[in-house]
Design a protein around this motif. Structure first.
Motif, PDB file in Angstrom:
ATOM      1  N   LYS A 161       0.717  -1.070   0.109  1.00 20.33           N
ATOM      2  CA  LYS A 161      -0.091   0.050  -0.059  1.00 20.33           C
ATOM      3  C   LYS A 161       0.737   1.234   0.079  1.00 20.33           C
ATOM      4  CE  LYS A 161      -3.870  -2.175   2.280  1.00 20.33           C
ATOM      5  NZ  LYS A 161      -5.006  -1.987   3.615  1.00 20.33           N
ATOM      6  N   ASN A 162       2.054   1.167   0.599  1.00 20.06           N
ATOM      7  CA  ASN A 162       3.020   2.171   0.532  1.00 20.06           C
ATOM      8  C   ASN A 162       4.420   1.937   0.128  1.00 20.06           C
ATOM      9  OD1 ASN A 162       1.123   4.462   1.823  1.00 20.06           O
ATOM     10  ND2 ASN A 162       1.004   2.938   3.616  1.00 20.06           N
ATOM     11  N   LEU A 163       5.075   2.977  -0.475  1.00 19.89           N
ATOM     12  CA  LEU A 163       6.384   2.582  -0.985  1.00 19.89           C
ATOM     13  C   LEU A 163       7.172   2.502   0.498  1.00 19.89           C
ATOM     14  CD1 LEU A 163       7.256   4.932  -3.737  1.00 19.89           C
ATOM     15  CD2 LEU A 163       6.964   2.393  -3.867  1.00 19.89           C
ATOM     16  N   GLU A 164       8.072   1.446   0.311  1.00 20.74           N
ATOM     17  CA  GLU A 164       9.024   1.363   1.693  1.00 20.74           C
ATOM     18  C   GLU A 164      10.298   1.800   1.313  1.00 20.74           C
ATOM     19  OE1 GLU A 164       8.701  -2.817   2.993  1.00 20.74           O
ATOM     20  OE2 GLU A 164       6.442  -2.758   3.433  1.00 20.74           O
ATOM     21  N   VAL A 165      10.468   2.977   1.338  1.00 23.19           N
ATOM     22  CA  VAL A 165      11.769   3.610   0.808  1.00 23.19           C
ATOM     23  C   VAL A 165      12.596   4.714   1.660  1.00 23.19           C
ATOM     24  CG1 VAL A 165      10.995   3.446  -1.489  1.00 23.19           C
ATOM     25  CG2 VAL A 165      10.442   5.523  -0.442  1.00 23.19           C
ATOM     26  N   ASP A 166      12.054   4.387   2.949  1.00 17.61           N
ATOM     27  CA  ASP A 166      12.665   5.578   4.081  1.00 17.61           C
ATOM     28  C   ASP A 166      14.090   5.668   3.691  1.00 17.61           C
ATOM     29  OD1 ASP A 166      10.320   5.918   6.142  1.00 17.61           O
ATOM     30  OD2 ASP A 166      10.176   4.088   5.012  1.00 17.61           O
ATOM     31  N   GLU A 167      14.534   4.549   3.546  1.00 12.28           N
ATOM     32  CA  GLU A 167      16.258   4.493   3.543  1.00 12.28           C
ATOM     33  C   GLU A 167      16.844   5.458   2.529  1.00 12.28           C
ATOM     34  OE1 GLU A 167      15.199   0.663   1.112  1.00 12.28           O
ATOM     35  OE2 GLU A 167      14.440   1.973   2.785  1.00 12.28           O
ATOM     36  N   PHE A 168      15.997   5.710   1.510  1.00  8.89           N
ATOM     37  CA  PHE A 168      16.619   6.685   0.406  1.00  8.89           C
ATOM     38  C   PHE A 168      16.459   8.252   0.639  1.00  8.89           C
ATOM     39  CE2 PHE A 168      15.219   2.827  -1.633  1.00  8.89           C
ATOM     40  CZ  PHE A 168      16.478   2.469  -2.151  1.00  8.89           C
ATOM     41  N   PHE A 169      15.518   8.383   2.045  1.00  9.66           N
ATOM     42  CA  PHE A 169      15.459   9.943   2.132  1.00  9.66           C
ATOM     43  C   PHE A 169      15.905  10.174   3.650  1.00  9.66           C
ATOM     44  CE2 PHE A 169      12.186   8.777  -1.082  1.00  9.66           C
ATOM     45  CZ  PHE A 169      12.367  10.023  -1.770  1.00  9.66           C
ATOM     46  N   LYS A 170      17.038   9.471   3.827  1.00 11.10           N
ATOM     47  CA  LYS A 170      17.643   9.754   5.520  1.00 11.10           C
ATOM     48  C   LYS A 170      18.222  11.296   5.305  1.00 11.10           C
ATOM     49  CE  LYS A 170      18.502   5.031   6.564  1.00 11.10           C
ATOM     50  NZ  LYS A 170      19.806   3.921   6.938  1.00 11.10           N
ATOM     51  N   ASN A 171      18.842  11.785   4.320  1.00  8.05           N
ATOM     52  CA  ASN A 171      19.486  12.918   4.124  1.00  8.05           C
ATOM     53  C   ASN A 171      18.797  13.926   3.397  1.00  8.05           C
ATOM     54  OD1 ASN A 171      21.966  11.859   5.500  1.00  8.05           O
ATOM     55  ND2 ASN A 171      22.478  10.663   3.649  1.00  8.05           N
ATOM     56  N   HIS A 172      17.585  13.622   3.117  1.00  5.93           N
ATOM     57  CA  HIS A 172      16.701  14.456   2.350  1.00  5.93           C
ATOM     58  C   HIS A 172      15.438  14.713   2.523  1.00  5.93           C
ATOM     59  CE1 HIS A 172      20.133  15.206  -0.726  1.00  5.93           C
ATOM     60  NE2 HIS A 172      20.179  14.018  -0.490  1.00  5.93           N
ATOM     61  N   ASP A 173      14.805  15.914   2.773  1.00  8.68           N
ATOM     62  CA  ASP A 173      13.314  15.864   2.800  1.00  8.68           C
ATOM     63  C   ASP A 173      12.519  15.802   1.459  1.00  8.68           C
ATOM     64  OD1 ASP A 173      10.710  16.423   3.555  1.00  8.68           O
ATOM     65  OD2 ASP A 173      10.883  18.625   3.537  1.00  8.68           O
ATOM     66  N   GLY A 174      11.872  14.806   1.172  1.00 10.82           N
ATOM     67  CA  GLY A 174      11.371  14.561  -0.144  1.00 10.82           C
ATOM     68  C   GLY A 174      10.177  13.793  -0.444  1.00 10.82           C
ATOM     69  N   THR A 175       9.777  13.359  -1.348  1.00 10.31           N
ATOM     70  CA  THR A 175       8.694  12.458  -1.889  1.00 10.31           C
ATOM     71  C   THR A 175       9.028  11.699  -3.062  1.00 10.31           C
ATOM     72  OG1 THR A 175       6.405  12.544  -2.394  1.00 10.31           O
ATOM     73  CG2 THR A 175       7.472  14.390  -3.489  1.00 10.31           C
ATOM     74  N   PHE A 176       8.434  10.753  -3.085  1.00  9.87           N
ATOM     75  CA  PHE A 176       8.644   9.866  -4.257  1.00  9.87           C
ATOM     76  C   PHE A 176       7.156   9.350  -4.709  1.00  9.87           C
ATOM     77  CE2 PHE A 176       9.529   6.059  -7.022  1.00  9.87           C
ATOM     78  CZ  PHE A 176      10.325   6.653  -8.022  1.00  9.87           C
ATOM     79  N   VAL A 177       6.740   9.577  -6.120  1.00  6.17           N
ATOM     80  CA  VAL A 177       5.582   8.946  -6.755  1.00  6.17           C
ATOM     81  C   VAL A 177       5.784   8.137  -7.687  1.00  6.17           C
ATOM     82  CG1 VAL A 177       3.238   9.614  -7.795  1.00  6.17           C
ATOM     83  CG2 VAL A 177       4.379  11.182  -6.165  1.00  6.17           C
ATOM     84  N   LEU A 178       5.256   6.650  -7.658  1.00  9.88           N
ATOM     85  CA  LEU A 178       5.413   5.735  -8.498  1.00  9.88           C
ATOM     86  C   LEU A 178       4.190   5.356  -9.131  1.00  9.88           C
ATOM     87  CD1 LEU A 178       7.484   3.744  -9.779  1.00  9.88           C
ATOM     88  CD2 LEU A 178       6.852   2.026  -8.252  1.00  9.88           C
TER      89      LEU A 178
END
Length: 269
Positions: free
Chosen positions: A40-57
Protein backbone atom coordinates in the motif's frame (compact mmCIF):
# COMPACT_ATOMS: atom_id res chain seq x y z
CA UNK A 1 26.42 -54.96 -11.29
CA UNK A 2 23.84 -54.16 -8.63
CA UNK A 3 26.07 -51.39 -7.20
CA UNK A 4 26.49 -49.87 -10.66
CA UNK A 5 22.73 -49.92 -11.15
CA UNK A 6 22.12 -48.15 -7.83
CA UNK A 7 24.85 -45.62 -8.62
CA UNK A 8 23.25 -44.83 -12.01
CA UNK A 9 19.88 -44.33 -10.31
CA UNK A 10 21.53 -42.03 -7.75
CA UNK A 11 23.11 -39.89 -10.48
CA UNK A 12 19.78 -39.71 -12.29
CA UNK A 13 18.03 -38.50 -9.15
CA UNK A 14 20.73 -35.88 -8.49
CA UNK A 15 20.47 -34.62 -12.07
CA UNK A 16 16.69 -34.37 -11.81
CA UNK A 17 16.94 -32.45 -8.56
CA UNK A 18 19.42 -29.98 -10.04
CA UNK A 19 17.19 -29.48 -13.07
CA UNK A 20 14.21 -28.85 -10.79
CA UNK A 21 16.15 -26.26 -8.78
CA UNK A 22 17.30 -24.52 -11.94
CA UNK A 23 13.72 -24.26 -13.14
CA UNK A 24 12.26 -23.15 -9.80
CA UNK A 25 14.74 -20.47 -8.71
CA UNK A 26 14.15 -17.94 -11.51
CA UNK A 27 10.39 -18.28 -11.03
CA UNK A 28 10.77 -17.73 -7.31
CA UNK A 29 12.91 -14.66 -7.92
CA UNK A 30 10.43 -13.32 -10.44
CA UNK A 31 7.56 -13.85 -8.03
CA UNK A 32 9.50 -12.21 -5.24
CA UNK A 33 10.25 -9.24 -7.46
CA UNK A 34 6.62 -8.98 -8.52
CA UNK A 35 5.38 -9.17 -4.95
CA UNK A 36 7.58 -6.23 -3.97
CA UNK A 37 5.03 -3.87 -5.50
CA UNK A 38 2.00 -5.49 -3.88
CA UNK A 39 2.09 -2.96 -1.03
CA UNK A 40 0.00 0.00 0.00
CA UNK A 41 2.93 2.32 0.59
CA UNK A 42 6.44 2.54 -0.77
CA UNK A 43 8.98 1.26 1.73
CA UNK A 44 11.75 3.65 0.75
CA UNK A 45 12.64 5.49 3.97
CA UNK A 46 16.29 4.51 3.56
CA UNK A 47 16.57 6.69 0.45
CA UNK A 48 15.40 9.84 2.24
CA UNK A 49 17.62 9.78 5.34
CA UNK A 50 19.50 12.89 4.16
CA UNK A 51 16.72 14.65 2.23
CA UNK A 52 13.23 15.95 2.82
CA UNK A 53 11.42 14.65 -0.21
CA UNK A 54 8.74 12.60 -1.87
CA UNK A 55 8.51 9.86 -4.46
CA UNK A 56 5.51 8.94 -6.60
CA UNK A 57 5.42 5.68 -8.55
CA UNK A 58 2.47 5.08 -10.87
CA UNK A 59 1.71 1.55 -12.10
CA UNK A 60 0.31 2.52 -15.49
CA UNK A 61 -0.82 -0.99 -16.39
CA UNK A 62 -2.88 -1.60 -13.26
CA UNK A 63 -3.63 2.07 -12.55
CA UNK A 64 -2.21 2.01 -9.03
CA UNK A 65 -0.25 4.82 -7.40
CA UNK A 66 2.38 4.34 -4.68
CA UNK A 67 3.46 7.41 -2.72
CA UNK A 68 6.15 8.19 -0.19
CA UNK A 69 5.37 11.38 1.77
CA UNK A 70 1.86 12.13 0.53
CA UNK A 71 1.84 15.70 1.90
CA UNK A 72 4.80 16.81 -0.19
CA UNK A 73 3.55 14.78 -3.18
CA UNK A 74 0.49 17.06 -3.33
CA UNK A 75 2.43 20.31 -2.86
CA UNK A 76 3.15 22.37 -5.99
CA UNK A 77 6.68 23.51 -6.84
CA UNK A 78 8.33 25.24 -9.79
CA UNK A 79 8.99 22.57 -12.43
CA UNK A 80 12.41 24.02 -13.29
CA UNK A 81 13.99 22.13 -16.20
CA UNK A 82 11.44 19.31 -16.11
CA UNK A 83 9.32 21.80 -18.10
CA UNK A 84 11.63 21.10 -21.03
CA UNK A 85 9.39 18.12 -21.75
CA UNK A 86 6.15 20.07 -22.37
CA UNK A 87 8.20 22.92 -23.85
CA UNK A 88 9.56 20.47 -26.45
CA UNK A 89 6.08 19.15 -27.24
CA UNK A 90 4.66 22.63 -27.68
CA UNK A 91 7.65 23.88 -29.68
CA UNK A 92 7.41 20.99 -32.12
CA UNK A 93 3.63 21.24 -32.42
CA UNK A 94 3.60 24.96 -33.31
CA UNK A 95 6.69 24.75 -35.53
CA UNK A 96 9.04 26.77 -33.32
CA UNK A 97 11.47 23.91 -33.99
CA UNK A 98 11.21 21.48 -36.89
CA UNK A 99 12.48 18.29 -35.31
CA UNK A 100 14.93 16.91 -32.77
CA UNK A 101 17.84 17.97 -35.01
CA UNK A 102 16.81 21.64 -35.20
CA UNK A 103 19.88 23.77 -34.43
CA UNK A 104 19.90 26.96 -32.39
CA UNK A 105 23.20 28.81 -32.49
CA UNK A 106 25.06 29.79 -29.36
CA UNK A 107 25.04 33.57 -28.80
CA UNK A 108 28.60 33.65 -27.49
CA UNK A 109 27.60 34.43 -23.91
CA UNK A 110 29.58 32.30 -21.44
CA UNK A 111 27.27 30.40 -19.09
CA UNK A 112 27.91 28.34 -15.97
CA UNK A 113 28.15 24.96 -17.69
CA UNK A 114 30.77 24.53 -20.41
CA UNK A 115 28.55 22.15 -22.40
CA UNK A 116 26.01 24.98 -22.82
CA UNK A 117 28.53 27.21 -24.56
CA UNK A 118 28.08 25.80 -28.05
CA UNK A 119 25.41 25.26 -30.70
CA UNK A 120 22.70 22.75 -29.79
CA UNK A 121 19.92 20.73 -31.37
CA UNK A 122 16.65 20.07 -29.58
CA UNK A 123 17.89 16.58 -28.74
CA UNK A 124 21.22 17.71 -27.30
CA UNK A 125 19.53 20.58 -25.47
CA UNK A 126 17.22 18.09 -23.76
CA UNK A 127 20.07 15.73 -22.85
CA UNK A 128 22.26 18.54 -21.50
CA UNK A 129 19.39 20.61 -20.06
CA UNK A 130 20.46 23.71 -21.99
CA UNK A 131 18.41 26.55 -20.51
CA UNK A 132 19.19 29.19 -23.16
CA UNK A 133 17.95 26.90 -25.98
CA UNK A 134 14.58 26.40 -24.32
CA UNK A 135 14.29 30.07 -23.42
CA UNK A 136 14.83 30.98 -27.07
CA UNK A 137 12.27 28.38 -28.15
CA UNK A 138 9.74 29.69 -25.62
CA UNK A 139 10.14 33.20 -27.04
CA UNK A 140 9.56 31.79 -30.53
CA UNK A 141 6.43 30.02 -29.30
CA UNK A 142 5.14 33.29 -27.84
CA UNK A 143 2.97 34.06 -24.84
CA UNK A 144 -0.45 33.45 -26.38
CA UNK A 145 0.38 30.08 -27.88
CA UNK A 146 2.32 28.98 -24.81
CA UNK A 147 -0.54 29.87 -22.48
CA UNK A 148 -3.08 28.06 -24.67
CA UNK A 149 -1.07 24.85 -24.75
CA UNK A 150 -0.18 24.89 -21.03
CA UNK A 151 -3.92 25.17 -20.36
CA UNK A 152 -4.81 22.50 -22.94
CA UNK A 153 -2.58 19.96 -21.21
CA UNK A 154 -3.67 21.11 -17.71
CA UNK A 155 -0.05 21.51 -16.63
CA UNK A 156 0.09 22.31 -12.92
CA UNK A 157 -1.40 25.69 -11.99
CA UNK A 158 -1.16 26.79 -15.66
CA UNK A 159 0.33 30.17 -14.63
CA UNK A 160 2.89 31.54 -17.12
CA UNK A 161 2.66 35.15 -15.90
CA UNK A 162 6.28 35.08 -14.73
CA UNK A 163 7.60 35.94 -18.22
CA UNK A 164 7.76 33.94 -21.43
CA UNK A 165 11.35 32.76 -20.85
CA UNK A 166 11.28 32.58 -17.04
CA UNK A 167 7.87 31.35 -15.85
CA UNK A 168 9.01 27.75 -15.18
CA UNK A 169 12.25 28.75 -13.42
CA UNK A 170 11.46 29.42 -9.74
CA UNK A 171 8.64 31.66 -10.93
CA UNK A 172 4.88 31.56 -11.48
CA UNK A 173 4.35 28.04 -12.87
CA UNK A 174 3.92 25.33 -10.22
CA UNK A 175 3.22 21.62 -10.38
CA UNK A 176 3.02 18.85 -7.78
CA UNK A 177 4.94 15.56 -7.90
CA UNK A 178 1.64 13.67 -8.29
CA UNK A 179 0.73 15.91 -11.22
CA UNK A 180 4.16 15.29 -12.74
CA UNK A 181 3.69 11.51 -12.57
CA UNK A 182 0.22 11.84 -14.11
CA UNK A 183 1.54 14.06 -16.91
CA UNK A 184 4.32 11.55 -17.63
CA UNK A 185 1.76 8.75 -17.78
CA UNK A 186 -0.31 10.69 -20.30
CA UNK A 187 2.79 11.30 -22.42
CA UNK A 188 3.80 7.64 -22.24
CA UNK A 189 0.33 6.57 -23.38
CA UNK A 190 0.37 9.32 -26.05
CA UNK A 191 -2.95 10.70 -24.85
CA UNK A 192 -1.88 14.36 -24.93
CA UNK A 193 -3.35 16.71 -27.58
CA UNK A 194 -0.20 16.66 -29.73
CA UNK A 195 0.53 14.84 -32.96
CA UNK A 196 1.57 11.22 -32.37
CA UNK A 197 4.91 11.62 -34.11
CA UNK A 198 5.72 14.63 -31.93
CA UNK A 199 5.05 12.69 -28.73
CA UNK A 200 7.19 9.83 -30.02
CA UNK A 201 10.02 12.26 -30.80
CA UNK A 202 9.97 13.79 -27.32
CA UNK A 203 9.89 10.37 -25.68
CA UNK A 204 12.87 9.33 -27.79
CA UNK A 205 15.01 12.30 -26.73
CA UNK A 206 14.10 11.61 -23.09
CA UNK A 207 15.80 8.20 -23.09
CA UNK A 208 18.40 8.12 -20.30
CA UNK A 209 19.41 4.51 -19.99
CA UNK A 210 18.70 1.22 -21.71
CA UNK A 211 19.27 -2.22 -20.24
CA UNK A 212 18.56 -5.70 -21.52
CA UNK A 213 15.09 -5.65 -19.96
CA UNK A 214 14.15 -1.98 -19.53
CA UNK A 215 14.28 1.52 -21.00
CA UNK A 216 14.43 4.51 -18.67
CA UNK A 217 13.07 7.90 -19.80
CA UNK A 218 13.58 10.96 -17.63
CA UNK A 219 14.28 14.63 -17.09
CA UNK A 220 15.98 16.40 -14.22
CA UNK A 221 15.17 19.83 -12.84
CA UNK A 222 16.93 21.96 -10.26
CA UNK A 223 16.77 25.41 -8.69
CA UNK A 224 16.36 27.28 -5.39
CA UNK A 225 17.29 24.26 -3.28
CA UNK A 226 14.89 22.00 -5.17
CA UNK A 227 15.71 18.82 -7.08
CA UNK A 228 13.43 16.95 -9.50
CA UNK A 229 13.67 13.75 -11.50
CA UNK A 230 10.58 12.74 -13.46
CA UNK A 231 9.82 10.28 -16.24
CA UNK A 232 8.80 6.69 -16.83
CA UNK A 233 10.37 3.26 -17.12
CA UNK A 234 9.28 0.54 -19.52
CA UNK A 235 10.10 -3.11 -18.85
CA UNK A 236 9.22 -6.23 -20.82
CA UNK A 237 5.67 -6.37 -19.45
CA UNK A 238 5.30 -3.36 -17.14
CA UNK A 239 5.41 0.43 -17.33
CA UNK A 240 5.64 2.93 -14.47
CA UNK A 241 5.71 6.71 -14.42
CA UNK A 242 7.48 8.41 -11.52
CA UNK A 243 8.37 11.72 -9.92
CA UNK A 244 11.04 12.38 -7.32
CA UNK A 245 11.07 15.78 -5.60
CA UNK A 246 13.53 16.66 -2.85
CA UNK A 247 15.11 19.51 -0.96
CA UNK A 248 18.46 19.03 -2.69
CA UNK A 249 19.91 18.65 -6.16
CA UNK A 250 18.60 17.00 -9.30
CA UNK A 251 21.53 14.59 -9.12
CA UNK A 252 20.36 13.47 -5.68
CA UNK A 253 16.78 13.13 -6.95
CA UNK A 254 17.95 11.02 -9.87
CA UNK A 255 20.14 8.81 -7.66
CA UNK A 256 17.25 8.25 -5.25
CA UNK A 257 15.00 7.29 -8.16
CA UNK A 258 17.54 4.83 -9.56
CA UNK A 259 17.95 3.26 -6.15
CA UNK A 260 14.20 2.80 -5.73
CA UNK A 261 13.73 1.39 -9.23
CA UNK A 262 16.50 -1.12 -8.58
CA UNK A 263 15.05 -2.08 -5.20
CA UNK A 264 11.75 -2.94 -6.85
CA UNK A 265 13.42 -4.84 -9.69
CA UNK A 266 12.32 -2.38 -12.39
CA UNK A 267 15.95 -1.75 -13.33
CA UNK A 268 17.84 -5.01 -13.77
CA UNK A 269 20.99 -5.81 -15.71
Amino acid sequence: MRQRKYFAIFLSLIGGALLLIANVEPTSEANAAKSKLNVKNLEVDEFFKNHDGTFVLRDMKNEKTFVYNNERANQQFAPQSTFKVPNSLIGLQVGAVKDEYHIKYWDGVERELAVWNQDHTLGSAMRNSVVWYYQAMARDIGGNRMEKWVQDISYGNEDISGGIDQFWLSSSLKISPKEQAEFMETLYKENLPFDKDIMKTVKRIMIQKEGDHYTLYGKTGQGSGLGWYVGFIETENQAYSFAANIAGTSTDAKNITMGILKKYYLMTE
